[in-house]
Write a protein that holds these residues in place. Structure first.
Motif, PDB file in Angstrom:
ATOM      1  N   LYS A   1      43.427  47.670  29.025  1.00 14.40           N
ATOM      2  CA  LYS A   1      43.892  48.863  29.738  1.00 14.40           C
ATOM      3  C   LYS A   1      44.144  48.616  31.217  1.00 14.40           C
ATOM      4  N   LEU A   2      43.765  47.438  31.705  1.00 19.62           N
ATOM      5  CA  LEU A   2      43.875  47.151  33.135  1.00 19.62           C
ATOM      6  C   LEU A   2      45.303  47.260  33.672  1.00 19.62           C
ATOM      7  N   PRO A   3      46.323  46.693  33.014  1.00 14.50           N
ATOM      8  CA  PRO A   3      47.681  46.808  33.573  1.00 14.50           C
ATOM      9  C   PRO A   3      48.129  48.253  33.768  1.00 14.50           C
ATOM     10  N   ASP A   4      47.827  49.102  32.788  1.00  8.52           N
ATOM     11  CA  ASP A   4      48.236  50.503  32.906  1.00  8.52           C
ATOM     12  C   ASP A   4      47.437  51.219  33.991  1.00  8.52           C
TER      13      ASP A   4
ATOM     14  N   PRO B   1      47.358  52.218  46.759  1.00 10.15           N
ATOM     15  CA  PRO B   1      47.243  50.755  46.759  1.00 10.15           C
ATOM     16  C   PRO B   1      48.392  50.121  45.985  1.00 10.15           C
ATOM     17  N   THR B   2      48.703  48.887  46.308  1.00  8.11           N
ATOM     18  CA  THR B   2      49.696  48.148  45.533  1.00  8.11           C
ATOM     19  C   THR B   2      49.083  47.800  44.173  1.00  8.11           C
ATOM     20  N   PRO B   3      49.904  47.446  43.193  1.00  9.02           N
ATOM     21  CA  PRO B   3      49.336  47.037  41.901  1.00  9.02           C
ATOM     22  C   PRO B   3      48.324  45.898  42.036  1.00  9.02           C
ATOM     23  N   LYS B   4      48.583  44.952  42.941  1.00 11.61           N
ATOM     24  CA  LYS B   4      47.650  43.840  43.135  1.00 11.61           C
ATOM     25  C   LYS B   4      46.329  44.331  43.721  1.00 11.61           C
TER      26      LYS B   4
ATOM     27  N   GLU C   1      42.469  44.368  41.949  1.00  7.49           N
ATOM     28  CA  GLU C   1      41.250  43.869  42.595  1.00  7.49           C
ATOM     29  C   GLU C   1      40.149  44.928  42.567  1.00  7.49           C
ATOM     30  N   LEU C   2      40.517  46.167  42.873  1.00  8.96           N
ATOM     31  CA  LEU C   2      39.538  47.252  42.887  1.00  8.96           C
ATOM     32  C   LEU C   2      38.962  47.509  41.495  1.00  8.96           C
TER      33      LEU C   2
ATOM     34  N   ARG D   1      38.839  45.478  38.937  1.00  8.70           N
ATOM     35  CA  ARG D   1      38.012  44.347  38.500  1.00  8.70           C
ATOM     36  C   ARG D   1      36.631  44.406  39.154  1.00  8.70           C
ATOM     37  N   GLN D   2      36.596  44.777  40.431  1.00  6.96           N
ATOM     38  CA  GLN D   2      35.306  44.935  41.097  1.00  6.96           C
ATOM     39  C   GLN D   2      34.495  46.059  40.451  1.00  6.96           C
ATOM     40  N   ALA D   3      35.186  47.135  40.083  1.00  5.50           N
ATOM     41  CA  ALA D   3      34.491  48.251  39.440  1.00  5.50           C
ATOM     42  C   ALA D   3      33.935  47.839  38.080  1.00  5.50           C
ATOM     43  N   TYR D   4      34.646  46.971  37.376  1.00  5.38           N
ATOM     44  CA  TYR D   4      34.177  46.572  36.051  1.00  5.38           C
ATOM     45  C   TYR D   4      33.072  45.518  36.122  1.00  5.38           C
ATOM     46  N   TYR D   5      33.317  44.468  36.896  1.00  6.39           N
ATOM     47  CA  TYR D   5      32.376  43.351  36.903  1.00  6.39           C
ATOM     48  C   TYR D   5      31.270  43.506  37.948  1.00  6.39           C
ATOM     49  N   GLY D   6      31.459  44.425  38.894  1.00  6.70           N
ATOM     50  CA  GLY D   6      30.493  44.571  39.981  1.00  6.70           C
ATOM     51  C   GLY D   6      30.969  43.817  41.202  1.00  6.70           C
ATOM     52  N   SER D   7      30.737  44.398  42.373  1.00  9.81           N
ATOM     53  CA  SER D   7      31.233  43.766  43.606  1.00  9.81           C
ATOM     54  C   SER D   7      30.250  42.717  44.105  1.00  9.81           C
TER      55      SER D   7
END
Length: 378
Positions: A342-345, A362-365, A369-370, A372-378
């Protein structure tokens, strides 16, 4: 020119719910969730309205959030019953749903597209006025002119913000929040903290700022003891969350709200708003304009040492941990394969969200990043 809108009358303190028996009218629709019925507050509210001489019809919202389908069903029930008062009792979901029902009730020809995507609002209060009584767990956020509505079929979580959606009357009765579990209070409190901080980030020159500052300080100070069962702390927290909701509805929303909105649709039902906001809030602080100045005010008020923005971020993480809330979406239990699919969408939607001005999306890039940080932890 700015505008600051709150309910015309706010009644607060223990027993404030009894104010319902002083309303004037002949019919009232009571919109609430299952928790209000189970706790007995639906019956109490119904009794007060009957004392006012009204014919009362309850509408108990089905679980799953304030969906478009629920709003249309409720509006149809209102068009049949023709209430002069709509009384919303419960959490943010019940109050948000009641506001959407109200709009479709006032204008039966209003289409979902016009309401949700074009921002068209009917002239309210021709047929009914509205009273709202939050019962903890986030209902305080909907006391002003803000509400949200889910459209699972389209994969959208719409944030509705307009002054006319502010109820005519708000009832802030701490007794309503007393039955809330510590878990529900924690989630609602973290969502309210996010709203208070965003109102400070983007409303430094507005009347919302002092409300937001006080709300943030109360939540930092009282949320953990309130979740632990401290009755006095629960009363203060309930009022602080209401202040956060009023400030939030009178200031622009921020990146945390936008991220949480997309996550709660992508992972519809399993992910509560309070969890999503608690995960995203520390990640978005440095990206919101005005955050540094707001952090300085909060840290000065609460005596937090160190560099203000980092001190604020650390305190949010500390509070989240003290409430036994997950630090990431992975820790919450969302499967990695589902997240990655679901990340791309998610990135596409956040980069074009209508919740933020275009120049702050934010840009798609950056969105990737945001998330991924929310999923894996910052």
């Amino acid at each position: 020119m700015d505008r600051f809108t709150i309910p015309r009358d706010l009644y607060y303190g223990r027993g404030a719910l009894s104010r319902l028996k002083q309303l004037n009218g002949s019919r009232a629709m009571l919109v609430c969730g299952a928790a209000a019925r189970q706790s007995g507050f639906l019956r109490r509210a119904e009794g007060f309205l009957q004392e006012a001489g009204m014919l009362v019809r309850p509408f108990v919202c089905t679980p799953g959030g304030p969906t478009l389908a629920l709003a249309l069903t409720g509006a149809k029930a209102m068009q049949e019953f023709k209430p002069g008062w709509i009384v919303a009792l419960g959490g943010e979901e019940s109050i948000s749903a009641a506001k959407a029902m109200w709009a479709f009730y006032e204008d039966p020809g209003l289409t979902p597209r016009a309401f949700l995507e074009e921002g068209r609002l009917p002239l309210l209060r021709r047929q009914a006025r509205m009273a709202a009584a939050p019962a903890g767990g986030g209902g305080e956020a909907a006391l002003g002119g803000a509400a949200f509505l889910l459209d699972p079929a389209q994969g959208r979580r719409h944030l509705l913000r307009h002054p006319v959606l502010a109820p005519d009357m708000a009832i802030i009765d701490p007794d309503l929040a007393a039955p809330c579990s510590g878990t529900i209070l924690a989630r609602g409190g973290m969502a309210a903290l996010s709203q208070a901080l965003e109102a400070m980030f983007h409303g430094q020159a507005s009347l919302a700022y002092p409300l937001a500052l006080h709300a943030a300080c109360v939540i930092f100070d009282k949320l953990q003891p309130a979740a632990g069962g401290d009755v006095a702390a629960r009363t203060m927290l309930h009022e602080g969350q209401c202040m956060a909701g009023l400030a939030f509805s009178n200031a622009p929303a921020g990146l945390c709200t936008a991220m949480a909105a997309e996550l709660c649709v992508a992972f519809y039902k399993p992910l509560p708003t309070g969890i999503a906001e608690a995960v995203c809030l520390p990640l978005t602080l440095s990206r919101d304009p005005g955050a540094k100045n707001a952090a300085a005010r909060i840290c000065a008020s609460l005596g937090y040492p160190g560099e203000c923005l980092e001190a604020l971020r650390s305190r949010i993480i500390l509070l989240r941990g003290g409430l036994d809330m997950p630090e990431s979406l992975q820790a919450f239990g969302i499967e990695e394969a589902e997240f990655l699919s679901k990340l791309p969408d998610l990135c596409k939607r956040l980069s074009h969200t209508s919740i933020l001005p275009k120049n702050r999306c934010p840009t798609p890039k950056e969105a990737e990043e945001l998330f991924r940080q929310a999923y894996y932890g910052s």
